[in-house]
Write an enzyme that holds these catalytic residues in place. Structure first.
Site, short mmCIF file in Angstrom:
data_model
loop_
_atom_site.label_atom_id
_atom_site.label_comp_id
_atom_site.label_asym_id
_atom_site.label_seq_id
_atom_site.Cartn_x
_atom_site.Cartn_y
_atom_site.Cartn_z
N ARG A 53 45.86 34.00 60.54
CA ARG A 53 45.20 35.26 60.14
C ARG A 53 46.25 36.34 59.92
O ARG A 53 46.01 37.33 59.24
CB ARG A 53 44.16 35.70 61.17
CG ARG A 53 43.53 37.06 60.88
CD ARG A 53 42.10 37.21 61.42
NE ARG A 53 41.98 36.85 62.82
CZ ARG A 53 42.38 37.61 63.85
NH1 ARG A 53 42.90 38.80 63.64
NH2 ARG A 53 42.23 37.18 65.08
N TYR A 106 36.83 49.81 39.05
CA TYR A 106 36.11 48.54 39.23
C TYR A 106 34.80 48.79 40.00
O TYR A 106 34.81 49.45 41.04
CB TYR A 106 37.02 47.56 39.98
CG TYR A 106 36.38 46.24 40.28
CD1 TYR A 106 36.08 45.35 39.26
CD2 TYR A 106 36.06 45.90 41.58
CE1 TYR A 106 35.47 44.14 39.53
CE2 TYR A 106 35.47 44.68 41.87
CZ TYR A 106 35.16 43.81 40.84
OH TYR A 106 34.56 42.61 41.11
N ASP A 177 45.37 50.04 40.74
CA ASP A 177 44.90 48.67 40.52
C ASP A 177 45.54 48.20 39.21
O ASP A 177 45.26 48.73 38.14
CB ASP A 177 43.36 48.68 40.42
CG ASP A 177 42.76 47.28 40.28
OD1 ASP A 177 43.42 46.40 39.69
OD2 ASP A 177 41.63 47.08 40.76
N LYS A 202 42.21 37.19 39.12
CA LYS A 202 42.27 37.34 37.66
C LYS A 202 43.57 36.69 37.16
O LYS A 202 43.74 35.51 37.28
CB LYS A 202 42.15 38.82 37.29
CG LYS A 202 41.01 39.54 38.03
CD LYS A 202 39.63 39.05 37.64
CE LYS A 202 38.52 39.47 38.61
NZ LYS A 202 38.36 40.87 38.86
C1 PLP Z 1 37.76 41.63 39.96
C2 PLP Z 1 38.41 42.93 40.18
C3 PLP Z 1 38.61 43.45 41.45
C4 PLP Z 1 38.05 42.78 42.69
O1 PLP Z 1 38.72 41.60 42.97
P1 PLP Z 1 38.04 40.38 43.77
O2 PLP Z 1 39.15 39.38 43.82
O3 PLP Z 1 36.86 39.94 42.96
O4 PLP Z 1 37.64 40.90 45.11
C5 PLP Z 1 39.33 44.61 41.59
N1 PLP Z 1 39.80 45.27 40.51
C6 PLP Z 1 39.60 44.83 39.27
C7 PLP Z 1 40.12 45.61 38.11
C8 PLP Z 1 38.90 43.64 39.05
O5 PLP Z 1 38.67 43.23 37.80
#
Ligand code: PLP
Length: 385
Positions: A53, A106, A177, A202
């Protein structure tokens, strides 16, 4: 070691037995040969993993590679992008403090900021990230500036050097992000932003087989996450997922180049199509304030269809290569109609931010570009039936 992304993702120090692929340390805990070794690990005097963890060697390989790609001193991997976002935000905010966030972030990040943070008496003000003076006016007194450049669905960009500097001047931690551009096309830390978060589900993973996240930044800020919220929130990345991510990263530079070329070509063809009202792609049309820090674009774009709800349905149902679904960043091409997203129950940022229900988001995958265009063109033809 080189800082070229292609070498970072392809090269490793030797693994046991000369293996070129890292072992998966599929273990929950690690044991110690003596009281002294155990005490050194517990006291933080040695970096030996204690419990998965916290640290796990396979996950550490992923963390080190992403840190190198982002030009960061350190990185922390999480079980999802949302876990990474919550850790980045919660480690820098206390009850009664305020955060400034760009609109069109997001959707689940917006839900976290508007439904969970207020429970801790944390206020979040949303601003138009295009408008740097508006962001700067909102900053005094804020502890965190949360950016996403380009943003979700409509791909608004922000001036990262200017806003990073503005946040620093106000004593706020800036977070961006960077899932859309990936470190191949944007390295925000070099432009003065403090922390980078990714949904590794992604592009970093790139094969639609992992849900994961990562935060990168200065050691002091990652240590703040380690000491404050991680591992207490417990959203740690598992070893097998870490291994899949290391494998996915091997081809990140190649994949991004291909996504960039195919999506830009398709965006231009959409722009010239009579059934398309507008195309949202950061490198087409009026350059936004954040274009200067983008060395390329991803496979993600959106367009507005000239038609009603029935036309959107007809378009989606006519697609053959593009599959209908959320998420993006894998090998496969996807379409996501905002109209379907608006059907989601509860507070909905797509509605709050006034996103047109005629917008359809596309992820242009790694298939042949002409095949993908033929698919879109035949589906667009159906919309005027
Ligand atoms: C999908 C996404 C997230 C969230 O990520 P998860 O892995 O689904 O928790 C955050 N920011 C952006 C821009 C995303 O496309």
């Amino acid at each position: 070691m080189t800082s070229d992304p292609s070498t970072i993702v392809a090269h490793d120090e030797d693994f046991p037995g000369g293996a070129v692929v890292p072992p998966i340390f599929q273990t929950s805990l690690f044991t110690f040969g003596s009281y002294q070794e155990l005490e050194d690990a517990m006291a933080g005097r040695s970096r030996r993993p204690i419990y998965s963890r916290g640290d796990n060697p396979t996950v550490q390989i992923f963390e080190a590679k992403v840190a190198a790609l982002e030009g960061a001193a350190a990185a922390r991997a999480f079980a999802s992008g949302m876990a990474a976002i919550s850790a980045a935000v919660l480690s820098n905010l206390r009850a009664g403090e305020r955060m400034v966030c760009v609109r069109h972030c997001y959707p689940d990040a917006w839900r976290l900021f508007t439904s969970i943070l207020p429970r801790f008496d944390i206020q979040v003000d949303f601003v138009d990230g295009h408008d740097a003076p508006a962001v700067e006016r909102a900053l005094p007194g804020a502890r965190v500036l949360y950016l996403e450049s380009p943003t979700s669905v409509v791909f608004e960009t922000q001036d990262l050097p200017r806003l990073g500097a503005a946040a620093r001047a106000e004593g706020a931690v800036s977070i961006v992000d960077n899932s859309w551009a990936s470190p191949i096309f944007q390295r925000p830390l070099e432009h003065g932003v403090d922390l980078v978060v990714h949904s590794a589900s992604k592009y970093l993973g790139g094969h639609s087989d992992v849900v994961a996240g990562v935060v990168c930044g200065r050691r002091e800020l990652i240590e703040r996450i380690d000491a404050g919220v991680f591992p207490l929130l417990g959203g740690k990345l598992a070893p097998f997922e870490g291994w899949l991510l290391v494998r996915g990263l091997r081809t990140l530079p190649l994949r991004m180049r291909r996504h960039h070329e195919s999506a830009l070509a398709i965006a231009k063809r959409l722009l010239g199509h009579p059934r398309v009202v507008r195309v949202c792609h950061p490198l087409l049309g009026d350059p936004g304030p954040g274009v200067a820090t983008l060395a390329g674009a991803s496979g993600l774009l959106s367009f507005e269809l000239d038609g009603d709800q029935a036309a959107i349905r007809a378009f989606c149902d006519a697609l053959r290569l593009f599959k209908l679904g959320v998420s993006w960043g894998g090998h496969e091409s996807l379409a996501f109609p905002v109209a379907a997203g608006l059907a989601q129950q509860g507070a909905n940022p797509l509605a709050v931010f006034g996103v047109s229900p005629a917008i359809i988001r596309l992820h242009v995958g790694l298939e042949d570009r002409d095949d993908l265009w033929s698919d879109l063109a035949q589906a667009l033809d159906r919309t005027s039936d």
